[in-house]
Design a protein around this motif. Structure first.
Motif, mmCIF file in Angstrom:
data_model
loop_
_atom_site.group_PDB
_atom_site.id
_atom_site.type_symbol
_atom_site.label_atom_id
_atom_site.label_comp_id
_atom_site.label_asym_id
_atom_site.label_seq_id
_atom_site.Cartn_x
_atom_site.Cartn_y
_atom_site.Cartn_z
ATOM 1 N N ASP A 130 40.897 17.561 13.320
ATOM 2 C CA ASP A 130 40.065 18.080 14.403
ATOM 3 C C ASP A 130 38.604 17.875 14.011
ATOM 4 O O ASP A 130 38.126 18.495 13.056
ATOM 5 C CB ASP A 130 40.357 19.570 14.631
ATOM 6 C CG ASP A 130 39.655 20.119 15.866
ATOM 7 O OD1 ASP A 130 38.504 19.726 16.117
ATOM 8 O OD2 ASP A 130 40.250 20.954 16.557
ATOM 9 N N ASP A 131 37.892 17.003 14.723
ATOM 10 C CA ASP A 131 36.529 16.677 14.306
ATOM 11 C C ASP A 131 35.526 17.790 14.608
ATOM 12 O O ASP A 131 34.377 17.725 14.184
ATOM 13 C CB ASP A 131 36.059 15.367 14.945
ATOM 14 C CG ASP A 131 36.049 15.410 16.462
ATOM 15 O OD1 ASP A 131 35.574 16.400 17.032
ATOM 16 O OD2 ASP A 131 36.513 14.440 17.090
ATOM 17 N N ARG A 132 35.939 18.842 15.330
ATOM 18 C CA ARG A 132 35.033 19.964 15.591
ATOM 19 C C ARG A 132 35.089 21.008 14.473
ATOM 20 O O ARG A 132 34.093 21.634 14.140
ATOM 21 C CB ARG A 132 35.381 20.641 16.912
ATOM 22 C CG ARG A 132 35.238 19.739 18.135
ATOM 23 C CD ARG A 132 35.914 20.376 19.348
ATOM 24 N NE ARG A 132 37.321 20.639 19.060
ATOM 25 C CZ ARG A 132 37.924 21.796 19.348
ATOM 26 N NH1 ARG A 132 37.250 22.778 19.898
ATOM 27 N NH2 ARG A 132 39.201 21.945 19.072
ATOM 28 N N THR A 133 36.297 21.176 13.901
ATOM 29 C CA THR A 133 36.488 22.231 12.904
ATOM 30 C C THR A 133 36.781 21.700 11.509
ATOM 31 O O THR A 133 36.649 22.433 10.533
ATOM 32 C CB THR A 133 37.654 23.145 13.323
ATOM 33 O OG1 THR A 133 38.874 22.371 13.317
ATOM 34 C CG2 THR A 133 37.427 23.717 14.711
ATOM 35 N N GLY A 134 37.192 20.436 11.408
ATOM 36 C CA GLY A 134 37.581 19.881 10.121
ATOM 37 C C GLY A 134 38.982 20.268 9.700
ATOM 38 O O GLY A 134 39.390 19.976 8.568
ATOM 39 N N LYS A 135 39.756 20.898 10.574
ATOM 40 C CA LYS A 135 41.114 21.304 10.227
ATOM 41 C C LYS A 135 42.093 20.146 10.395
ATOM 42 O O LYS A 135 41.961 19.331 11.306
ATOM 43 C CB LYS A 135 41.549 22.486 11.096
ATOM 44 C CG LYS A 135 40.809 23.778 10.797
ATOM 45 C CD LYS A 135 41.343 24.922 11.642
ATOM 46 C CE LYS A 135 40.626 26.224 11.326
ATOM 47 N NZ LYS A 135 41.144 27.351 12.149
ATOM 48 N N LEU A 136 43.077 20.119 9.511
ATOM 49 C CA LEU A 136 44.115 19.097 9.587
ATOM 50 C C LEU A 136 45.076 19.439 10.711
ATOM 51 O O LEU A 136 45.636 20.538 10.761
ATOM 52 C CB LEU A 136 44.873 19.008 8.265
ATOM 53 C CG LEU A 136 45.994 17.980 8.192
ATOM 54 C CD1 LEU A 136 45.434 16.569 8.224
ATOM 55 C CD2 LEU A 136 46.846 18.188 6.931
#
Length: 598
Positions: free
Chosen positions: A421-427
């Motif tokens: 997720d490019d908004r949160t950096g979560k996988l």
């Protein structure tokens, strides 16, 4: 300069191409069984079939590493034209993608590994050839079903749609259910194509790269030997030429909506006396045929040599072990430069609709990669994902949605894909693609968005399966399958290449997937459109079956060379000039273009 020894003829087939002149094998002769390749960062090669296959993927023969040297460790500068390799660099001719990677210390468990198809000759002679073929086919089907079932979900919002913009490489698409928007490429009344034009392959005294090909609505542009040339996209008429003082080193695959891109190149040609380095960074207006500006970046008193360049929105970004830098593509204004004394550095970038940095931190023994989505105007970090320690190389497959590829494990050839997720950096998902089941290749050493046969769109990852024997026993075949980027699970969609031919994903066309079928021993290559929902295949272009045309087309490899398709025309281009004094079989082209009449 002293030339490195040529690689031995027993190297595996799908390596980065030898500078033309070493010559493919005679297409009228049956191909030799390829040896088992060593582990590397590239296309998998299944066990040799029990009988010599007909020429198929990679026909008419293997092409080889132009340098005949071992790949550098991550962050080490690869040799370029005119550079004397440092001491100890490359003890001998080896596969450049066979450099063992560091083990994934503390890395999560790998996906269950499906058994390899039986090797010819195993079983003490009790197996017949027919039985081997049947068993191999059954195992290949099992690999397709089971190869990517290990996945991981995060608590992030995986259903949010992301806007994208396609680059010349075309690895973008809407993150949705797919199959509703169709594509822009028209289906011709007759897909039969002919050769529209070709550009002769130049010869040089030494290895010279010709990387870079771009397509706008007005021009097809291609790097040559210390120049970039613009051609009429239908007729091949030369429209303009940009002369350079030295060879092109690297070229962005990304093009802005108004036809601008970027390159790096050497500042002079007299590299036999001293290494010039890839120190010049330039923006190019492809429609106008103009070099807009040229910049250099210094580390202390010395200019930094860059072999990674991309364009993210309207930002030109270059990365290296000395640090990353960025410039406004229109004015050349510096947006950020390397920071002296920084423990981390931007090794490379991925561009297109967004700008993503592959940032390396720590020393050699404790290196860690960070995948950062950046504000392309300021360099401010919007989100960050920390790769597990032990992963020392990564490639950006797509920036929107964000997908990164990496080889994981000690000596592994398995490619793992990370949907982030490019908004949160979560996988969002981790998709494991065992090398014995799937294809796809990323360079991942000095260029960080140089992937082939891997396409992202429709909220999915599209991969080719590993090649296996056709049901008829004549030639090789494979399929294209899809994985959901939110769950990591296979979607169940599958497009089969057909008997005796293979499929290679090229790019997205709206919600449709464009794919290429290389020529066989009797048919020309094809470009097909695969519906994003039904996976129904439609022919867009069928190249001539005449031997001369097939031989010319077969000098290009879709896992190494440059392929662009638009408006009923397929552009194929070499990435090396031909070295003088080397032998070749048949005519070879720098550019070969096929097109339909309607």
């Amino acid at each position: 300069m002293t030339q490195p020894p040529p690689p031995p003829p027993s190297q595996p087939p799908n390596q980065p191409p030898q500078p033309p002149g070493f010559g493919p094998t005679n297409p009228n002769q049956p191909p030799q069984q390829p040896p088992q390749p060593p582990p590397g960062y590239g296309y998998p090669h299944p066990a040799p079939p029990p009988q010599p296959p007909q020429p198929g993927y990679g026909y008419p023969g293997p092409q080889q590493n132009p340098y005949g040297q071992q790949a550098p460790a991550y962050g080490q500068q690869a040799p370029v034209y005119g550079q004397q390799p440092p001491a100890g660099y490359g003890a001998g001719p080896q596969n450049p993608y066979a450099q063992p990677v560091q083990p994934g210390y503390g890395y999560p468990g790998q996906s269950p590994q499906a058994p390899m198809p039986p090797q010819p000759g195993q079983g003490g002679g009790r197996n017949t050839t027919a039985l081997v073929i049947v068993v191999a086919a059954v195992v290949a089907i099992a690999l397709i079903i089971t190869g990517g079932i290990w996945y991981a979900n995060s608590s992030g919002d995986g259903g949010k749609k992301h806007d994208t913009a396609s680059s010349s490489g075309g690895t973008g698409g809407k993150n949705g259910s797919g199959g509703t928007g169709g594509g822009k490429e028209k289906v011709p009344a007759d897909p039969a194509a002919k050769v529209l034009f070709k550009v002769p392959l130049p010869t040089t005294d030494d290895v010279v790269t010709t990387a870079g090909s771009w397509l706008t609505g007005k021009v097809y542009a291609k790097s040559g030997v210390a120049e970039i040339v613009g051609y009429d996209p239908a007729k091949g008429t030369r429209l303009w030429t940009i002369k350079l003082p030295g060879p092109v080193c690297a070229a962005s695959k990304q093009v802005t909506s108004d036809g601008r891109t970027a390159i790096t190149y050497q500042p002079r040609w007299d590299t036999k006396d001293h290494f010039a380095g890839c120190t010049q960074i330039a923006a190019i207006d492809l429609n106008a045929g103009q070099k807009l500006w040229t910049k250099t970046v210094k580390s202390g008193d010395y200019p930094v040599s860059y072999q990674n360049v991309t364009v993210g929105r309207r930002t030109v970004a270059v990365g290296d072990t000395e640090g990353g830098a960025a410039f406004d593509i229109d004015s050349g204004k510096p947006l950020w430069l390397p920071k002296p004394g920084d423990d981390c550095y931007d090794a490379g970038y991925g561009g297109g609709a967004k700008l993503v940095a592959v940032r390396s931190c720590g020393d050699v023994d404790n290196a860690r990669l960070l995948i950062q989505t950046l504000d392309p105007k300021t360099g401010k970090v919007i989100s960050e994902y920390r790769m597990d320690q032990g992963i020392d190389r990564a490639s950006v497959v797509s920036t929107d949605p964000l997908v990164v590829a990496a080889v994981v494990g000690d000596g592994s050839r398995n490619m793992d894909y990370f949907s982030i997720d490019d908004r949160t950096g979560k996988l969002l998902a981790h998709i494991s693609a065992p090398a014995d089941a799937y294809g796809g290749k990323c360079e991942g050493i000095t260029r960080f968005e140089d992937c082939h046969g891997i396409v992202v769109g429709n909220g999915r990852l599209y991969l080719p399966t590993a090649e296996h024997d056709s049901s008829s026993g004549l030639g090789r075949t494979n399929s294209i399958v899809a994985f959901d980027l939110t769950t990591g699970k296979p979607t169940g969609q599958r497009a089969d290449a057909g008997d005796g031919t293979t499929l290679v994903p090229l790019r997205m066309d709206g919600s449709n997937l464009l794919a290429y079928k290389p020529p066989t021993y009797k048919d020309g290559g094809q470009v097909v459109s695969i519906d994003g929902g039904s996976f129904k295949e439609t022919k867009l272009l069928v190249n001539p079956a005449e031997q001369k045309a097939r031989e010319a087309e077969s000098n290009f490899l879709p896992d190494s060379h440059e392929y662009l398709y638009r408006d009923g025309r397929l552009y194929m281009a070499q990435i090396f000039a031909r070295r003088k004094g080397t032998s070749s079989i048949g005519e070879q082209d720098l550019v070969l273009v096929f097109g339909t009449s309607g």
